[in-house]
Structure formats: C-alpha cells, structure tokens
Design an enzyme around this catalytic site. Structure first.
Site, mmCIF file in Angstrom:
data_model
loop_
_atom_site.group_PDB
_atom_site.id
_atom_site.type_symbol
_atom_site.label_atom_id
_atom_site.label_comp_id
_atom_site.label_asym_id
_atom_site.label_seq_id
_atom_site.Cartn_x
_atom_site.Cartn_y
_atom_site.Cartn_z
ATOM 1 N N GLU A 241 -29.983 51.833 -18.383
ATOM 2 C CA GLU A 241 -30.750 52.967 -18.168
ATOM 3 C C GLU A 241 -30.632 54.162 -19.339
ATOM 4 O O GLU A 241 -31.456 54.573 -19.921
ATOM 5 C CB GLU A 241 -30.388 53.615 -16.846
ATOM 6 C CG GLU A 241 -31.016 52.865 -15.697
ATOM 7 C CD GLU A 241 -30.213 51.466 -15.426
ATOM 8 O OE1 GLU A 241 -30.652 50.967 -14.433
ATOM 9 O OE2 GLU A 241 -29.351 51.573 -15.689
ATOM 10 N N HIS A 311 -31.040 52.046 -2.819
ATOM 11 C CA HIS A 311 -32.411 52.126 -2.949
ATOM 12 C C HIS A 311 -32.907 53.037 -2.318
ATOM 13 O O HIS A 311 -34.434 52.966 -2.102
ATOM 14 C CB HIS A 311 -32.845 50.499 -2.778
ATOM 15 C CG HIS A 311 -32.258 49.675 -3.755
ATOM 16 N ND1 HIS A 311 -31.041 48.716 -3.258
ATOM 17 C CD2 HIS A 311 -32.781 48.838 -4.783
ATOM 18 C CE1 HIS A 311 -30.866 48.159 -4.203
ATOM 19 N NE2 HIS A 311 -31.987 47.738 -5.019
#
Length: 510
Positions: A241, A311
């Site tokens: 990321e 998540h």
C-alpha cells in the site's frame, strides 16, 4: 540516489540495514543497475551519475547510485557528534571533506592558486552573509496566513462550480455500476488519469484478455477499465500500500491524475506515512509551490456476516484528523457518481470511501446521473423530513436510520434524517438548521464510539447549539472492539436500526 553519510543521527549504518550496505541488500533486484561511488569525489560522482542516467535513458531499467559521503557537522543543533564519534573518526571525515578535496585537486592540476581560492571563499562568505541579512530583515508570516494552503486556494469543491444538475439515463443500477461508469467517463474526458492498485486491472498479462473476461478488482468496481484504456493507464500494483500511495503522490506532483485503490480500508495503514506526511502536507509545507491532487478509493465497513477483523473495520475519523485530505462517503449510487466526479476534478487529495455492503444493495440503486453530474463537498442530503429529532448519519447507517425513523413515526416521533455525504468538509450549517427546529440530536455511525467522528459533531453541537438543545446529544456507534468473524458477534458489535430507534425514542422522551 542515496547519499550515505554512515549515520542516522547517532546510530551507525550497520544497525540500519543488514550488513551495513543498502546497495548490497538490493543488488539482486532484476534490472536494477547498482553503482557505488565516493560521493566526496567530484569526478567520480559525475561519472557515476552519467552512467546511471545513460542506463535509464537507454530504457534498460532503474539505476541506484550509492554515494558514500561525510556529514561535516552534527545532525542538528541539539545533537553533538562528539558524544558518539571518536576523534579519529571525525578527523578522517574532515580529511574527506569534498570542498577541501576539490581545492587540493584543482591546485595540483594548476587550475587555481591559493589567491584564487581565497577570493572564492570571500565571495561565498559575502553571498551567504548577504542572504542571511536579507532573511533576518524579511517580515515574518502574518498570523492571518496560518490556514493558507491547507487546501487549494483556486479550486473549492464545496463551491457552486461543482453543483451541476443530473441528467438521468437508463434504468436504476448499483453503486458499483455508478462508480465504474463515472471512472470510465472521467478517463475519457481527462487523458492524464491513471488507475492502479491491487487486482484492479482486468488482466496484468494483456494477451490473456483475448481469452478471459477480466477481473477488475475484488469487487469488480474497475472491471473493463483496462480493456477500455489499456495497461499504461490501468494496471496492477505490488501488494504494498505504501508503494501505491507513494507512487501516486509522485505522479500527482508531476501533473498526472492518479485514481488509486486500496483494496480494503483495513490495509490502508502501511501507507499511513505517505498519506499523512507526504500527500496531505505537500501543498502546505511547500507554500503552494507543490500539490498532489489525487483520489484514493477504498472499500470500508462491515455488515458482511463473516468479513472478520481484517475486512470490516471503519476509521474515517482518523483521516478527518489529517489537515489537507478531503473525505467523501456516499451512501447510494447517484451520490457515489456525483461525489466521485467532484473528487476527480478537485485539486486536493481526496479519500473516497466506498462501503462494500452498499455496493450491490437494491435500496440504494439509482439512474446514472450523466457524465457531468457533480455534488459539492460539504453539502448534506436530507433523506427524510421531520420535526422532533434530528439524526445525522453517513454510509451504511443511512438506510438503518431511515428504517428506525419509520418505526419511530409509528410511535408518534417525527425524525429528520441527514446524510452527511462528506466528512471533510462537513455540512455544519444543515446540521445546525435542523437542530434549531427539532431541538434534539442523534448521531449514528458505524465507526467505534470512542473518538469516532460523531464525537466531534457532538462536541460542536454542545458548544454551538446548547441553547437549542432540549436533550443530551445521543451517539449510536460500534462497540470499541474489532468486528468479529462470527455473524452473531458482528451483530452485537455493529450498530443496527434497533439501536438507532432506541436512541431516537430515548432522546424524544427526555
């Protein structure tokens, strides 16, 4: 190009990298040309950089120049290198001083005399002293400039310029479809837009597109973009990321418009340094000389019944605490299209939060509002008119608040529901206007209760609207816990319409 002076303040390089040689660590990278040089030697440094540039311009790949240099004084005014460097080490560094070395070499080759060097030194001293005098005489920044250049001074996404009418077309479709079509339209309009992230391409190996349908993201939000615009504009990034955001910052500074994806909000944290210290600060710290207008899309939130701790989390309040970042959080398909287009055409970095539970719901479908439809940031939407209690909410709690409002009406309580739509900036005027009418406020959001963005709104209401409130401000939010894998636990942890209803009735009856 690495200028390696051997220290990180007081910690020597052998503690910083394995073996003490960063160039050795990366020497196995395919296609990477590694060049080591004495960075205190002008001729050797020039040759190293010339070779590196030639390698890159020949399209052979990237080059890394590892230059060994000296640090001619302590790291800072608060640092004293005599506390950790021996006299012998400091003497050796002084011997390698590049100015001293260059002067000796030029004298040896008959290029300068002692008189020439003395004249150069005097000229440099005068130039530095004159510059210092000018700096001392310069006026200090006015107090009124403290907020200058946190955001673009030229493009205001909350202005009327971004309030364009919808031109609906086609049948109602999902939020996924609206986001996808908006990106297709904007990429056609602006050829500087690039889109990348993890798994966002249809297929990294473009030759495979002749035989496969293509992936286009784990939620298929970017499906078809690579097919439409090619692998140079839509491509997959490594599973890193910080790489995604750091690369996007560099592109944005150079005039490209990156619209990048962080696959799950839960994995945005490795990029936090790039987001907070680079992206959000670029304009402010450069006094508006640099900026990085870019969009970071990411899927946020829970209600997945099994999404689990990695998540399902929220955390928009953390980024609301980062000056320079604008935050959009749509709850339905049409808003997603309008807010995303504003985000792309904005001149600031925007964090665009897409609630994954809302991607394919039927209740938030909408007709595509056209290729020029925009919604100004900082403009809340009234989802339901009411007179007794105001509910301020966003994201997945909008629909749950509307369901709670319907139930409250059966018990004689009229509820005004506001969808905030953007977190930074937020529409305080609409909140205040509603509370002045209802005298009661409930704030409902999915993020955790403690330090959630509702805490900021609650504090603001207590400060600015105290005289209008007939009851304490009530917050509805998640428990201060990760979102569990077990669906039963998830239902306990995340707020539902029943929790909102309880808060409405409790506030109404106070």
């Amino acid at each position: 190009m690495i200028e390696d002076n051997g220290y990180a303040i007081s910690v020597p390089v052998e503690v910083q990298v394995p073996g003490g040689e960063i160039s050795d660590v990366v020497s196995g990278f395919p296609g990477l040309k590694v060049i080591k040089c004495d960075g205190t030697d002008v001729a050797e440094s020039y040759k190293a950089m010339t070779d590196a540039v030639a390698y890159c311009r020949a399209r052979k790949g990237p080059a890394l120049v590892h230059a060994k240099v000296v640090r001619p004084y302590s790291h800072s005014l608060s640092d004293d290198e005599k506390l950790y460097k021996t006299p012998a080490e400091r003497a050796e560094e002084a011997r390698r001083d590049p100015i001293t070395k260059l002067a000796e070499r030029m004298k040896a080759e008959g290029l300068v005399t002692d008189a020439d060097l003395a004249a150069i030194l005097a000229d440099v001293d005068k130039e530095v002293n004159d510059a210092a005098d000018e700096a001392v005489k310069s006026a200090k920044p006015a107090r009124s400039t403290a907020m200058d250049f946190v955001y673009s001074p030229d493009v205001d996404p909350s202005s009327a310029a971004f309030d364009t009418p919808a031109a609906p077309e086609g049948k109602p479709d999902t939020m996924v479809a609206a986001i996808n079509r908006t990106m297709k339209d904007e990429m056609a309009r602006n050829h500087r837009i690039v889109m990348f992230g993890e798994d966002v391409a249809d297929a990294t190996r473009e030759i495979n597109l002749k035989e496969v349908q293509g992936k286009g993201g784990v939620f298929k939000v970017t499906h078809g973009l690579q097919k439409a615009y090619g692998g140079d504009r839509v491509f997959n990034a490594p599973l890193a990321e910080a790489n995604i955001i750091g690369r996007a910052v560099g592109m944005a500074v150079r005039g490209i418009k990156p619209v990048v994806e962080i696959q799950f909000f839960d994995y945005i944290w490795p990029a936090m340094m790039q987001l907070r210290d680079e992206m959000s600060m670029m304009r402010y710290r450069s006094n508006n000389d640099f900026s990085c207008p870019m969009v970071v899309r990411t899927a946020i939130g829970g209600y997945l019944r099994g999404g689990a701790p990695y998540h399902s989390q929220s955390g928009e309040s953390i980024f609301a605490h980062c000056p320079g970042i604008r935050i959009a959080y749509p709850s339905n398909a049409q808003d997603a299209a309008g807010l995303l287009r504003t985000a792309i055409r904005c001149d600031d970095p925007v964090l665009f939060l897409e609630h994954k539970h809302l991607y394919r719901q039927t209740y938030n479908k909408g007709e595509y509002p056209g290729s020029n439809y925009m919604i100004p940031f900082g403009k809340a939407a009234t989802k339901r008119e009411g007179t007794d209690v105001t509910v301020v909410t966003w994201g997945a709690l909008v629909q749950r608040s509307l369901l709670a409002a319907q139930q409250a009406e059966k018990e004689g309580v009229s509820v005004h529901v506001l969808d905030l739509r953007t977190i930074m900036p937020f529409d305080w005027e609409s909140i205040a206007e509603s509370v002045r009418k209802t005298s009661r406020l409930v704030i409902a959001h999915e993020d955790q209760l403690t330090c959630g963005f509702g805490a900021e709104l609650s504090a603001r209401a207590a400060s600015d609207l105290f005289e209008y409130l007939d009851a304490p401000v009530k917050r509805v939010a998640a428990l201060d816990a990760p979102v569990a894998y077990c669906p039963d636990l998830e239902e306990v942890i995340l707020p539902g319409s029943a929790n909102v209803l309880d808060a409405i009735l409790e506030t109404a009856r106070y």
